[in-house]
Design a protein around this motif. Structure first.
Motif, short mmCIF file in Angstrom:
data_model
loop_
_atom_site.label_atom_id
_atom_site.label_comp_id
_atom_site.label_asym_id
_atom_site.label_seq_id
_atom_site.Cartn_x
_atom_site.Cartn_y
_atom_site.Cartn_z
N UNK A 81 39.43 34.91 35.65
CA UNK A 81 40.51 34.58 36.57
C UNK A 81 41.18 33.26 36.19
N UNK A 82 42.51 33.25 36.35
CA UNK A 82 43.34 32.09 36.04
C UNK A 82 44.25 31.80 37.22
N UNK A 83 44.85 30.63 37.23
CA UNK A 83 45.67 30.24 38.39
C UNK A 83 46.98 31.00 38.48
N UNK A 84 47.68 31.15 37.36
CA UNK A 84 49.04 31.69 37.40
C UNK A 84 49.24 32.78 36.36
N UNK A 85 50.35 33.49 36.51
CA UNK A 85 50.71 34.54 35.55
C UNK A 85 50.83 33.98 34.14
N UNK A 86 51.41 32.80 34.01
CA UNK A 86 51.58 32.20 32.68
C UNK A 86 50.25 31.97 31.98
N UNK A 87 49.19 31.72 32.76
CA UNK A 87 47.88 31.45 32.16
C UNK A 87 47.14 32.73 31.79
N UNK A 111 48.46 40.95 37.62
CA UNK A 111 49.24 39.85 38.18
C UNK A 111 49.88 40.39 39.46
N UNK A 112 50.76 39.64 40.08
CA UNK A 112 51.36 40.06 41.35
C UNK A 112 52.03 41.42 41.21
N UNK A 113 51.86 42.25 42.23
CA UNK A 113 52.42 43.61 42.18
C UNK A 113 53.92 43.61 41.96
N UNK A 114 54.62 42.69 42.60
CA UNK A 114 56.08 42.73 42.47
C UNK A 114 56.54 42.36 41.07
N UNK A 115 55.68 41.70 40.29
CA UNK A 115 56.02 41.39 38.90
C UNK A 115 55.71 42.56 37.97
N UNK A 116 55.08 43.62 38.52
CA UNK A 116 54.72 44.78 37.71
C UNK A 116 55.32 46.07 38.26
N UNK A 192 43.97 34.09 40.44
CA UNK A 192 42.98 33.67 41.43
C UNK A 192 42.88 34.56 42.68
N UNK A 193 44.01 34.93 43.32
CA UNK A 193 43.89 35.67 44.58
C UNK A 193 43.09 36.96 44.48
N UNK A 194 43.09 37.60 43.31
CA UNK A 194 42.35 38.85 43.17
C UNK A 194 40.85 38.64 43.32
N UNK A 195 40.39 37.42 43.11
CA UNK A 195 38.97 37.12 43.31
C UNK A 195 38.73 36.33 44.59
N UNK A 196 39.53 35.30 44.81
CA UNK A 196 39.21 34.36 45.88
C UNK A 196 39.80 34.71 47.24
N UNK A 201 40.76 41.01 47.29
CA UNK A 201 39.64 41.45 46.46
C UNK A 201 39.08 42.78 46.95
N UNK A 202 38.91 42.89 48.25
CA UNK A 202 38.34 44.12 48.80
C UNK A 202 39.26 45.31 48.58
N UNK A 203 40.57 45.11 48.80
CA UNK A 203 41.50 46.23 48.68
C UNK A 203 41.67 46.68 47.24
N UNK A 204 41.54 45.75 46.29
CA UNK A 204 41.76 46.10 44.88
C UNK A 204 40.49 46.62 44.21
N UNK A 205 39.35 46.00 44.50
CA UNK A 205 38.14 46.32 43.75
C UNK A 205 37.13 47.19 44.49
N UNK A 206 37.42 47.56 45.73
CA UNK A 206 36.40 48.29 46.51
C UNK A 206 36.75 49.74 46.79
N UNK A 207 37.96 50.16 46.49
CA UNK A 207 38.37 51.52 46.83
C UNK A 207 38.96 52.23 45.62
#
Length: 388
Positions: A81-87, A111-116, A192-196, A201-207
């Motif tokens: 995990x990294x802070x930003x999309x650029x990282x 990265x953020x859904x709206x960027x993809x 970061x938000x995908x982990x922290x 985290x629950x919505x992305x990695x649990x279902x």
């Protein structure tokens, strides 16, 4: 300064063995020693703190060490995990280099859904609405089968843009194409938000596909000196202006909401707005009693009713405005719903604050979001300025 903090250490590997998979002509000074220490720590499940200056090659050293471990432990994965999309970009570059020497390595990213978003990328739209609004619009699009959700087999890529182009050529949603790669991926690179953020985290990695079990995951946190501030990704705020706009929405779309439902929602919004007006104009953060806010506002509002009305309005706006749709009433509901959950789960670790015309819910105890590092198989904390 270079320092590696662990609880375990033993000897070096045969350095000639390092030549396998190493993607560069030579090792830089101290890289071999750090690889040895990091890999031995991973094997023993010890948390590692790697503090090294810019230019040392922390990213490739850590990825290389983990790759050697994953080769022998197929039930494990790495979440980096990294802070930003650029990282995200430099990590993908190093994974691309590793894969050139070890073709078995697979990786993906988030990265953020709206960027993809495929629809946004096709039209090159600039979306300034909050991520939460876009995520709900994305859900509405999927429910109407407007998004091509499918798995693709991309060529190795070193840039985010390369993957986006491949997904677009395949007429596939890039975000879901990345998620569908989770099961076979050895490395997942995410912000970061995908982990922290516990809810993301629950919505992305649990279902659905791509379930991630922390006990089988090596977590790498880049720029780990920011850990003290990661709670900010879980903070939420609401302005009086948003509440006022919600009242206007109820009036504008009254034709779609029954009279009783509309009246009840209006009463709820006035309860919230009147509470906020008591503190309007505060020039510095003023902390409120958490129970007081719950008793005076949240307990008096039926969130199911407010949620039903906001869903109706949001649906109408999606039909009218597509990806740009935003419901202010939905924003109010999300804030109150979030507070109710966090109040129930972490009552002693949150605070309610007012500033200007805003009310904010803040997590005050970083352990709420960082404790999950202890749930992982192991963790590696990387930084150039890691505090002792």
């Amino acid at each position: 300064m270079l320092s590696v903090t662990i609880l375990y250490y033993r000897g070096y590997f045969d350095y000639e063995g390092f030549k396998i998979m190493w993607p560069y002509p030579e090792f830089r000074e101290k890289q071999k020693e750090v690889i040895d220490v990091v890999e031995k720590s991973i094997q023993d499940g010890k948390i590692v703190g790697l503090n090294a200056p810019t230019g040392f090659g922390k990213t490739i050293v850590v990825l290389y060490s983990i790759a050697r471990f994953l080769k022998e432990h197929e039930d494990k994965k790495c979440l980096y995990v990294v802070r930003t999309k650029n990282e995200v970009r430099p990590v993908l570059k190093e994974l691309f280099m590793l894969k050139s020497k070890a073709d078995w390595i697979n990786y993906t990213f988030l990265i953020a859904k709206k960027d993809m978003c495929l629809h946004r990328l096709r039209t090159d739209q600039e979306l300034k609405l909050p991520s939460e609004d876009f995520i709900e619009t994305c859900r509405d699009f999927r429910m109407k089968n407007l998004c091509p959700l499918k798995k693709i087999k991309p060529k190795p890529f070193s840039k985010i843009s390369e993957f986006l182009e491949m997904a677009m050529e395949e007429e596939a949603c890039p975000w879901y194409a990345c998620k569908y790669m989770f099961d076979e991926a050895h490395f997942i690179v995410a912000t970061y938000p995908y982990l922290f953020n516990p809810y993301i985290r629950q919505s992305v990695f649990s279902y659905d596909v791509g379930v991630l079990h922390l006990k089988d995951t090596i977590i790498v946190v880049d720029e780990a000196h920011n850990l003290e501030s990661v709670t900010q990704s879980s903070d939420r705020g609401l302005s009086a202006k948003t509440v006022e706009r919600s009242l206007s929405e109820l009036e504008k779309y009254s034709y779609a909401i029954t009279g009783i439902l509309q009246k009840t929602c209006r009463e709820y919004l006035h309860t919230l707005l009147n509470f906020m007006k008591k503190y309007r104009g505060a020039k510095r953060y003023l902390r409120l009693n958490t129970d007081y806010f719950y008793d005076e506002v949240v307990e008096k509002i039926n969130l199911d009713i407010l949620g039903e009305a906001s869903e109706t309005i949001k649906g109408i706006k999606v039909e009218m405005h597509g990806l740009r749709a935003r419901s202010f009433l939905r924003s109010v509901w999300r804030f109150l719903h979030y507070f109710e959950i966090i109040y129930t789960l972490h009552y002693e670790d949150i605070g309610v604050f007012v500033l200007g015309d805003r009310i904010e819910v803040k997590i005050l105890n970083p352990a709420i979001v960082t404790a999950l590092l202890n749930e992982a198989y192991t963790a590696i904390l990387m930084s150039g300025t890691l505090p002792p």
